[in-house]
Every structure is written in C-alpha cells, then in structure tokens.
Design a protein around this motif. Structure first.
Motif: not given
Length: 389
Positions: A17, A20, A338-341
């Motif tokens: 990641p 975000r 998805s919040p983790q973009s």
C-alpha cells in the motif's frame, strides 16, 4: 493439449500500500498516466450506484497526494476507457452515463484545465454505444476500440473493431469500423504486444470478457508499422522474468475472467484480479496472471494470492517509473470501494527462495521460540523492502 494455468510454488508477488484517500475509492473508472500523473475519471463510488461519478481526480505517484480537478463539465462515466493524446489531452471514449451507452469523445485539456466535448468529423461511423470496451493506442492520434457494442437494450452477439482517429487541433474524432469481428466480449482487456515467432511485428490481443480462456488476435501489424513506444521498465521486467522462472507455464489462460486489469511490461502482459464467470459464489479474484511472449508459443503463469483483502474488480493498473500501481476497485463483496486505494507491486520471490532454501535456518536452539522466528522474518522483510525500493 492445453493444460491448466501454470502455477508457481508460493505466491512470489504481493502489493504494497502506498496511498489511502477517499478520492481514489471507486471502481469501473479510467486511470491514465499523463505527464507523470494518474488521471482518474468517473467510475462508481459504491456497488449498485445508478449514477456514475463526474469527478476527475489527479494522483501524484511521486508525492503520494490526490486532488480533485476543478475543471467543470467533466463527463459522468463508468465502464469507459481513456487515452492520452499529444502529451496534453486526456480523451475519454464511450461508457455509461447513467442512462445509456455512449460512443462520444470528451477531452480534458490539461494545459488549460478545461473539459471539451469534441465533435464527430465528416465520414465518422460511430458504434451505437460502448461500455466495458478497450481503447489501445496505435499511434499518438489513433486508437483501436474493441468490444461488444449496442444501445441501451440491445447488444450485438459479436465484437466489433473500430479505428478511432483523433484531431486535437480541430477537436474532432472519426470512427471507422474494421472488417474483422471478434467474439462478443465485455469487461475484457487488451494488450499490444510484439508478435512471437520468426516474423516480427505487433499484435493486439484481447483477454477475457467471455467464457473463453484463449486470447484473441484483434489486429496485426508488420515490423515497423507501430511507432508507439511502451514505457521502459527494465527493473520490473527483470523481476517478472525471475518470477516466471519459478513457475510452470501453460498454454491455457484463465477462463471466464472479466473486469480485471492488464498492463504491458515489455514482453509480458500482467493481469490481476477481476470477476470469474466459472463459479456462482466467491467470484471476485486476487490472482496474478502473466502472459509471457518471449517464446513461441507464449505461456501463461499463474500466481495465486492468499490475502482476501486484495480481491479486486473494476480496478486499474498503471505503469510508472518502473513500478506497477493498482488503483481503486471494489473488494471481496463486489460492492465496496477499497479504502486502501493505491498499491504498488513488489516481487517477494527473493524472500520465498530464502525461506524455502534455508529451512534449517530455524532448526537451531536460538530459533526454537516463535518470537525469534518473528524477528528473523522481520529481518528478511526489511531486506526485501530495501531491495524493492
């Protein structure tokens, strides 16, 4: 006879990641690299949404920041595609506007920061409507558009191929239908790759979007006809080469995959995620497939992923600065953005080789305790991350 998709022992690949931000949480959008920035246009902000977003968001991969573009008149689109033109314009082609499928071209002039509705030129023969299609750059002002076309109620039983010529000076576009047809596909991906075998050239391959596991040739050009230069990614190419060397290739690719992502990295087409048509439940995928064209015939390599949090559909991947970025998409339920973009792909093969090849490392008295295992593993992960940075 073609066997199952080749698999490797262990994943050998993961996503790290890197950003975000709620602005990036969307699916069935377009994501296009232009001047070192990722331009995200439209998409659906949640599963079941009736109206696509009209937002345009710019993400700076170097700084990790996302901002909303202030330009008014941005197109409300989902299931569309987009391409850069002239190093200045971002051209959005077709898509669903909430009530119908379109075949129009709308362009963002990044110099002036305004959206422009381009007009169809003389002699243009546009499709009735396009959604879940692909646009592939053949040259700076020419795209090949592939996909099943039709209006709101009707879709053809076969796929059409169109040449789309763009004239930024006149702000016009012109469709020309090619004589060939393809299998009816929707939610497929396209890759312009060098032709394997003794006769060099390029071919446009379509993957997925129907029940078939076979890629389909939608266009072929002899040597020297294609002037489009793909992004240079020598380190990522080397990592992919090492990754496939750990696997067992197969002639047969994934069957019934749609709304997945695809990026061309040298001789490799890298596919990730999507929705499978081969089962009724647990349809959202997190598998990595690599199509290797270095030899004839090309081979498929399959690298499964155990992390359900990485299941994606309606997402995009973008190649920039020798790294592959995963942008947006709905998660395992196929409805929640998805919040983790944004993720970037890293190669974990070194870690796997070290752990598999040095099993006795944890056999000594010092490593009989789980806490010591964790310390040693953390050391390997730190080494891996330093290499991939």
């Amino acid at each position: 006879m073609a066997g199952p998709v080749g698999e490797a022992r262990g994943s050998g690949w993961t996503w790290r990641p890197v950003a975000r931000d709620p602005l990036l949480a969307r699916a069935f959008h377009s994501c296009t690299e232009l001047r070192g920035q990722f331009y995200l246009v439209g998409g659906l902000l949640a599963g079941g949404a009736r109206e696509p977003s009209g937002e345009t968001v710019v993400f700076d991969p170097a700084g990790g920041q996302a901002v909303r573009v202030a330009a008014r008149g941005g197109p409300r689109r989902s299931h569309h595609d987009a391409a850069p033109v002239g190093g200045r314009w971002l051209c959005v082609v077709g898509g669903w506007d909430g009530s119908r499928r379109l075949a129009t071209v709308t362009a963002l002039d990044t110099d002036r920061g305004v959206w422009e509705a381009w007009t169809a030129g003389s002699g243009s023969c546009p499709p009735a409507g396009l959604s879940s299609h692909t646009c592939t750059r053949i040259s700076d002002r020419e795209l090949w558009v592939a996909g099943r076309e039709g209006g709101t109620r009707t879709q053809r039983r076969y796929g059409s191929i169109y040449t789309l010529r763009l004239d930024p000076g006149a702000r016009t576009y012109c469709y020309k239908e090619e004589g060939c047809h393809t299998v009816s596909r929707s939610g497929h991906c396209a890759a312009l790759l060098q032709s394997p075998g003794p006769h060099p050239g390029h071919q446009l391959l379509l993957f997925g979007g129907c029940n078939s596991a076979e890629p389909e040739v939608a266009g072929h050009w002899s040597h020297g006809k294609i002037k489009e230069e793909p992004p240079v990614a020598p380190h990522l190419m080397e990592k992919l080469s090492r990754l496939v060397s750990s696997g067992q290739g197969s002639r047969q690719g994934p069957r019934g995959l749609r709304h997945h992502s695809c990026s061309v990295v040298g001789p490799f087409a890298v596919l990730f995620g999507g929705e499978t048509l081969t089962r009724a439940r647990d349809t959202i995928c997190n598998d990595l497939y690599i199509y290797d064209t270095r030899k004839s015939p090309p081979l498929w390599f399959h690298f499964p992923c155990a992390d359900h949090g990485l299941k994606r559909v309606g997402h995009r991947t973008c190649l920039w600065n020798d790294q592959l970025y995963l942008v947006g998409g709905f998660g395992e339920d196929g409805r929640t953005a998805s919040p983790q973009s944004i993720y970037t792909g890293i190669l974990a093969h070194l870690l796997l080789v070290v752990l598999q090849g040095r099993q006795h490392l944890f056999d000594g008295p010092l490593h009989q305790h789980p806490s010591n295992h964790a310390v040693a593993l953390a050391g390997f992960i730190h080494l891996l991350q330093s290499i991939n940075h």
